[in-house]
Scaffold this motif. Structure first.
Motif, PDB file in Angstrom:
ATOM      1  N   LEU A 208       0.831  -1.202   0.000  1.00  0.00           N
ATOM      2  CA  LEU A 208       0.000   0.000   0.000  1.00  0.00           C
ATOM      3  C   LEU A 208       0.870   1.257   0.000  1.00  0.00           C
ATOM      4  O   LEU A 208       0.636   2.195  -0.764  1.00  0.00           O
TER       5      LEU A 208
ATOM      6  N   ARG B 269      -7.490  -2.997  -0.964  1.00  0.00           N
ATOM      7  CA  ARG B 269      -7.559  -1.564  -0.655  1.00  0.00           C
ATOM      8  C   ARG B 269      -8.725  -1.271   0.282  1.00  0.00           C
ATOM      9  O   ARG B 269      -8.624  -0.439   1.191  1.00  0.00           O
TER      10      ARG B 269
ATOM     11  N   ASP C 186      -9.413   0.957   4.042  1.00  0.00           N
ATOM     12  CA  ASP C 186     -10.191   2.184   3.985  1.00  0.00           C
ATOM     13  C   ASP C 186     -11.676   1.891   4.118  1.00  0.00           C
ATOM     14  O   ASP C 186     -12.288   1.329   3.225  1.00  0.00           O
TER      15      ASP C 186
ATOM     16  N   HIS D  95       0.076   6.092  -3.729  1.00  0.00           N
ATOM     17  CA  HIS D  95      -0.108   4.646  -3.716  1.00  0.00           C
ATOM     18  C   HIS D  95      -1.465   4.229  -3.155  1.00  0.00           C
ATOM     19  O   HIS D  95      -1.802   3.047  -3.179  1.00  0.00           O
ATOM     20  N   HIS D  96      -2.205   5.190  -2.662  1.00  0.00           N
ATOM     21  CA  HIS D  96      -3.536   4.898  -2.120  1.00  0.00           C
ATOM     22  C   HIS D  96      -4.428   6.100  -2.396  1.00  0.00           C
ATOM     23  O   HIS D  96      -3.966   7.244  -2.403  1.00  0.00           O
TER      24      HIS D  96
END
Length: 247
Positions: A28, A89, A93, A175-176
């Motif tokens: 991540l 992902r 989140d 990256h996120h």
């Protein structure tokens, strides 16, 4: 399972889950990574990394893909890299993607594309004051790095590095992205962010890749003063114009 770098109590006895979470977290934070990359960053053997990656692959947290090569290709097959899946992902989140997408769809149906663009720009203006303060406090040559640090503080896991090959500039990599799923349907969010970066850094920047488009990282090219951005590829051209009629 939420891969937040900490293990549930029932997993502490084995010691496997915390390390597996560290592998996922490293991907991540740094983007698609090879086994060697992960082993070096985490202080593990490559055999241990492969074992954890096998488990993450089985859980649909990561996926294997060919390493993207910028510039001239070298001989031999590109190295295999491991990237987070959408499922992976999501584990980092807890977002309200459906609610946000529904709200933007209502805006689009009520006010058209221009209303979505206006919302996206207003959102960046409202949330970007901390970024502006960080950039304006930095020396000119350190502004991209300052922006990356400010973005990381907001959960974007951003880095700044010199652009590869003959390009005279830097690459800002995120990256996120907490809104990547919504941006798949409404790329105006990405466009407004790119415009905002250009305004902050005082130069025309170019978005080369986005998580919303399916790439492993959002990449923005920032030319050094006096240097033009690289020629626009079909990918970046489509990324800047796609989605004018949101689903």
């Amino acid at each position: 399972m939420k891969y937040d770098g900490r293990a549930p109590q029932e997993d502490l006895a084995t010691g496997e889950r915390p390390t597996r979470n560290r592998v996922a977290r490293s991907i991540l934070d740094h983007g698609p990574s090879t086994v060697a990359d992960l082993a070096g960053r985490l202080g593990l053997t490559q055999a241990a990394v492969r074992r954890h990656l096998d488990a993450l692959l089985s859980d649909n947290v990561v996926e294997a893909r060919e390493q993207r090569v910028y510039g001239a290709r070298t001989r031999g097959r590109p190295a295999k890299v491991f990237a987070l899946t959408d499922c992976g992902r999501d584990a980092f989140d807890q977002s309200y993607d459906k609610l946000a997408a529904d709200a933007l769809r209502f805006i689009a149906e009520s006010g058209g594309d221009e209303a979505v663009i206006a919302f996206a720009r207003a959102r960046m203006a409202a949330t970007g004051e901390a970024y502006r303060a960080a950039v304006e406090a930095a020396e000119p040559q350190g502004r991209t790095e300052a922006l990356a640090k400010a973005l990381s503080a907001d959960g974007y896991a951003a880095t700044a590095r010199s652009a590869p090959g003959p390009q005279q500039g830097e690459q800002l990599c995120q990256h996120h992205c907490p809104v990547a799923h919504v941006a798949e349907q409404f790329p105006q969010l990405c466009e407004a962010e790119t415009e905002f970066f250009s305004s902050l850094l005082g130069t025309h920047v170019q978005r080369l890749a986005t998580l919303a488009h399916g790439d492993g990282v959002c990449t923005t090219y920032v030319p050094r003063s006096g240097h033009a951005p690289p020629p626009q590829t079909n990918h970046s051209a489509s990324a800047s114009t796609a989605g004018r009629n949101p689903a």
